[in-house]
Motif scaffolding. Structure first.
Motif, short mmCIF file in Angstrom:
data_model
loop_
_atom_site.label_atom_id
_atom_site.label_comp_id
_atom_site.label_asym_id
_atom_site.label_seq_id
_atom_site.Cartn_x
_atom_site.Cartn_y
_atom_site.Cartn_z
N LEU A 115 0.82 -1.21 0.00
CA LEU A 115 0.00 0.00 0.00
C LEU A 115 0.85 1.26 0.00
O LEU A 115 0.35 2.36 -0.18
CB LEU A 115 -0.91 0.03 1.24
CG LEU A 115 -1.89 -1.13 1.40
CD1 LEU A 115 -2.54 -1.09 2.77
CD2 LEU A 115 -2.93 -1.08 0.30
N ARG A 142 -4.66 4.99 0.05
CA ARG A 142 -4.72 3.53 -0.08
C ARG A 142 -4.86 2.87 1.29
O ARG A 142 -5.65 1.93 1.46
CB ARG A 142 -3.47 2.99 -0.79
CG ARG A 142 -3.48 3.19 -2.30
CD ARG A 142 -2.34 2.45 -2.98
NE ARG A 142 -1.03 2.88 -2.56
CZ ARG A 142 -0.34 3.92 -3.09
NH1 ARG A 142 -0.89 4.65 -4.04
NH2 ARG A 142 0.85 4.22 -2.65
N ARG A 143 -4.11 3.34 2.27
CA ARG A 143 -4.21 2.76 3.61
C ARG A 143 -5.59 3.03 4.22
O ARG A 143 -6.14 2.17 4.89
CB ARG A 143 -3.09 3.30 4.51
CG ARG A 143 -1.72 2.74 4.19
CD ARG A 143 -0.65 3.31 5.12
NE ARG A 143 0.67 2.84 4.80
CZ ARG A 143 1.21 1.69 5.24
NH1 ARG A 143 0.49 0.89 6.00
NH2 ARG A 143 2.44 1.35 4.91
N ASP A 145 -8.42 3.51 2.55
CA ASP A 145 -9.37 2.63 1.84
C ASP A 145 -9.27 1.20 2.34
O ASP A 145 -10.28 0.54 2.57
CB ASP A 145 -9.11 2.65 0.33
CG ASP A 145 -9.49 3.95 -0.34
OD1 ASP A 145 -10.20 4.77 0.31
OD2 ASP A 145 -9.06 4.18 -1.49
N HIS A 146 -8.05 0.73 2.54
CA HIS A 146 -7.81 -0.64 3.00
C HIS A 146 -8.36 -0.85 4.41
O HIS A 146 -8.97 -1.88 4.70
CB HIS A 146 -6.30 -0.95 2.96
CG HIS A 146 -5.97 -2.37 3.26
ND1 HIS A 146 -6.21 -3.39 2.37
CD2 HIS A 146 -5.42 -2.93 4.36
CE1 HIS A 146 -5.83 -4.53 2.93
NE2 HIS A 146 -5.34 -4.28 4.11
N ARG A 149 -12.23 -1.38 4.76
CA ARG A 149 -12.85 -2.61 4.24
C ARG A 149 -13.18 -3.58 5.32
O ARG A 149 -12.61 -3.70 6.32
CB ARG A 149 -11.92 -3.29 3.22
CG ARG A 149 -11.83 -2.50 1.96
CD ARG A 149 -10.96 -3.20 0.97
NE ARG A 149 -10.64 -2.25 -0.07
CZ ARG A 149 -9.60 -2.34 -0.85
NH1 ARG A 149 -8.77 -3.32 -0.74
NH2 ARG A 149 -9.38 -1.44 -1.77
#
Length: 149
Positions: A115, A142-143, A145-146, A149
């Protein structure tokens, strides 16, 4: 307000009771800076990280602390300003609280994540490859978004 490397390093080392190695210091400042630029759109520290073999590195900090190897960095940040009551100091405190229990190897794994910006800039053995602010903002996104989840 962007702070000087010595201000950030002094703040974190004092917070750790002077128990951080050069590697740990580099990684925690990197994560704080990445979160800071992702959240506020401006850099926490006044120098660009470079993509070195062991992850993101601030060259001036590395050269100031390399003589200590894997040992704790002693108080060598002469003239550092107290940044305790600043957004930068608060972000460093948050990074310290989140990362203080990780080993140096786990910190390297964190900054080497798929990421991360480091993996996108790294070229084995190369130095002077800058990790740009936009790279860090992209990593922050990105982090985030990750994590959602």
């Amino acid at each position: 307000m962007t702070v000087r490397i010595d201000d950030a390093a002094q703040h974190l080392c004092a917070k750790s009771d002077w128990k951080l190695s050069n590697l740990q210091l580099q990684k925690i400042i990197y994560m704080a800076d990445m979160n800071f630029v992702g959240k506020y759109g401006e850099r926490l520290v006044n120098e660009d990280f470079e993509a070195w073999d062991y992850g993101p590195v601030l060259p001036s900090l590395y050269h100031k602390c390399k003589a200590f190897g894997a040992k704790s960095v002693p108080p060598v940040f002469w003239g550092a300003d107290d940044i305790s009551d600043t957004r930068e100091g608060e972000m460093l405190d948050l990074a310290w609280e989140r990362l203080k229990s990780l080993s140096p190897g786990q910190l390297v794994e964190t900054t080497h994540s798929d990421l991360g910006a480091w993996v996108r800039r790294y070229a084995p053995g190369a130095k002077q490859i800058k990790i740009l602010s936009q790279d860090m903002i992209d990593e922050y996104d990105r982090r985030s978004d990750h994590a959602s989840r």
